[in-house]
Design an enzyme around this catalytic site. Structure first.
Site, PDB file in Angstrom:
ATOM      1  N   LYS A  52       0.807  -1.198   0.000  1.00 18.42           N
ATOM      2  CA  LYS A  52       0.000   0.000   0.000  1.00 18.42           C
ATOM      3  C   LYS A  52       0.858   1.274   0.000  1.00 18.42           C
ATOM      4  O   LYS A  52       0.367   2.363  -0.250  1.00 18.42           O
ATOM      5  CB  LYS A  52      -0.867   0.043   1.275  1.00 18.42           C
ATOM      6  CG  LYS A  52      -1.780  -1.139   1.437  1.00 18.42           C
ATOM      7  CD  LYS A  52      -2.429  -1.099   2.855  1.00 18.42           C
ATOM      8  CE  LYS A  52      -3.293  -2.313   3.067  1.00 18.42           C
ATOM      9  NZ  LYS A  52      -3.686  -2.495   4.451  1.00 18.42           N
ATOM     10  N   ASP A 112      14.691  -1.567   0.183  1.00 16.15           N
ATOM     11  CA  ASP A 112      15.532  -1.654   1.377  1.00 16.15           C
ATOM     12  C   ASP A 112      16.551  -2.786   1.161  1.00 16.15           C
ATOM     13  O   ASP A 112      17.613  -2.552   0.589  1.00 16.15           O
ATOM     14  CB  ASP A 112      14.590  -1.910   2.565  1.00 16.15           C
ATOM     15  CG  ASP A 112      15.281  -1.878   3.910  1.00 16.15           C
ATOM     16  OD1 ASP A 112      16.424  -1.408   3.972  1.00 16.15           O
ATOM     17  OD2 ASP A 112      14.680  -2.320   4.911  1.00 16.15           O
TER      18      ASP A 112
END
Ligand code: IMP
Length: 204
Positions: A52, A112
C-alpha cells in the site's frame, strides 16, 4: 488478587525529524515525471503500484505526467523470520491489465534489502512486458542484500521513514510529508507515539 498489567509509557516521544517536506516531495516528483516522460517511446505505459505504501506517490506522480498512462496495483505479502525479511514473497492481489508487450513502470515505496523488488521483477519478467522499469520513492542502499535494477529514485536515506504512504505498524500513512524515526525501538514500544504529528499539520 489479580492486578491489571502495568503499561509502561515512555516519558519521551521518540524523536522524528522531517526528512522530506511536502514542497520537496512535490518538486522531486515533478522532476521524476519529466525524466520518465523523456524515456517513454510512444505507447502509454502502465504504472504498476505496489500496495500500500506507494499509493500517494503513484497518485502524485501520474498527475504530474502529461501523456496518457494506465495504472494498476498489486499487493504482496513478505514472510519475515525473527523480524528479518527472507525474500519469500507471495502475490496476494495480482495485476489486472495484461502487461505482455507493454512498457511497465513498477512504482515502489521503498527498496531496502531489495529482496521484495527482486522477487517482483522476476515474476513480472515471465509475463513478457516490452520494457520493465522501476521507480522508487525511497532508496535505502545501506541494507541492500540483492541489487535489483532501479531506474528512477525519489530520495535516498538510511532512516526508518513514515508518512506520505509509509507506515509503522499500519500507522502514519496519511501524514502528508515524510519523517525519519530516530528511535525505532522506542516507537515499537509505543507505536502511537508519533500521533501528535497527525494533528499538528506543521512539518517544521
Ligand atoms: P525490502 O527491500 O524487501 O527489504 O523491503 C521493502 C519494503 O519494506 C518496503 O516496500 C516497505 O514496505 C518496507 N520498508 C522498508 N523500510 C521501510 C521504512 O523505512 N518505512 C516503512 N516501510 C519500510
Amino acid at each position: 488478587m489479580n492486578l491489571p498489567p502495568v503499561r509502561i509509557i515512555p516519558q519521551t516521544v521518540p524523536l522524528a525529524e522531517t526528512l522530506f517536506s511536502q514542497e520537496q516531495i512535490r518538486h522531486r516528483i515533478g522532476e521524476l515525471a519529466i525524466q520518465i516522460e523523456e524515456d517513454l517511446e510512444g505507447s502509454p505505459p502502465i504504472f504498476l503500484a505496489v500496495l500500500k505504501g506507494s499509493v500517494m506517490f503513484l497518485a502524485d506522480l501520474v498527475r504530474a505526467m502529461k501523456g496518457q498512462v494506465d495504472i494498476d496495483f498489486l499487493s504482496i505479502s513478505s514472510y519475515a523470520a525473527a523480524g528479518e525479511r527472507t525474500g519469500v514473497v507471495r502475490i496476494v492481489k495480482d495485476v489486472e491489465i495484461l502487461i505482455e508487450g507493454r512498457d511497465v513502470i513498477v512504482i515502489e515505496d521503498i527498496v531496502d534489502t531489495g529482496l521484495t523488488l527482486a522477487f517482483l521483477l522476476r515474476t513480472l519478467q515471465t509475463r513478457n512486458p516490452k520494457t520493465l522499469r522501476v521507480c522508487t520513492l525511497i532508496d535505502k542502499p545501506v541494507r541492500r542484500i540483492v541489487e535489483p535494477p532501479i531506474d528512477y529514485v525519489g530520495f535516498v536515506t538510511d532512516s526508518y521513514v513514515v508518512g506520505y504512504g509509509l507506515d509503522f505498524k499500519g500507522r502514519y500513512r496519511n501524514l502528508p510529508y515524510m519523517v525519519g524515526v530516530d528511535d525505532v525501538a522506542a516507537l515499537a514500544a509505543d507505536p502511537d507515539a508519533l500521533k501528535p504529528l497527525l494533528h499538528g499539520a506543521d512539518e517544521d
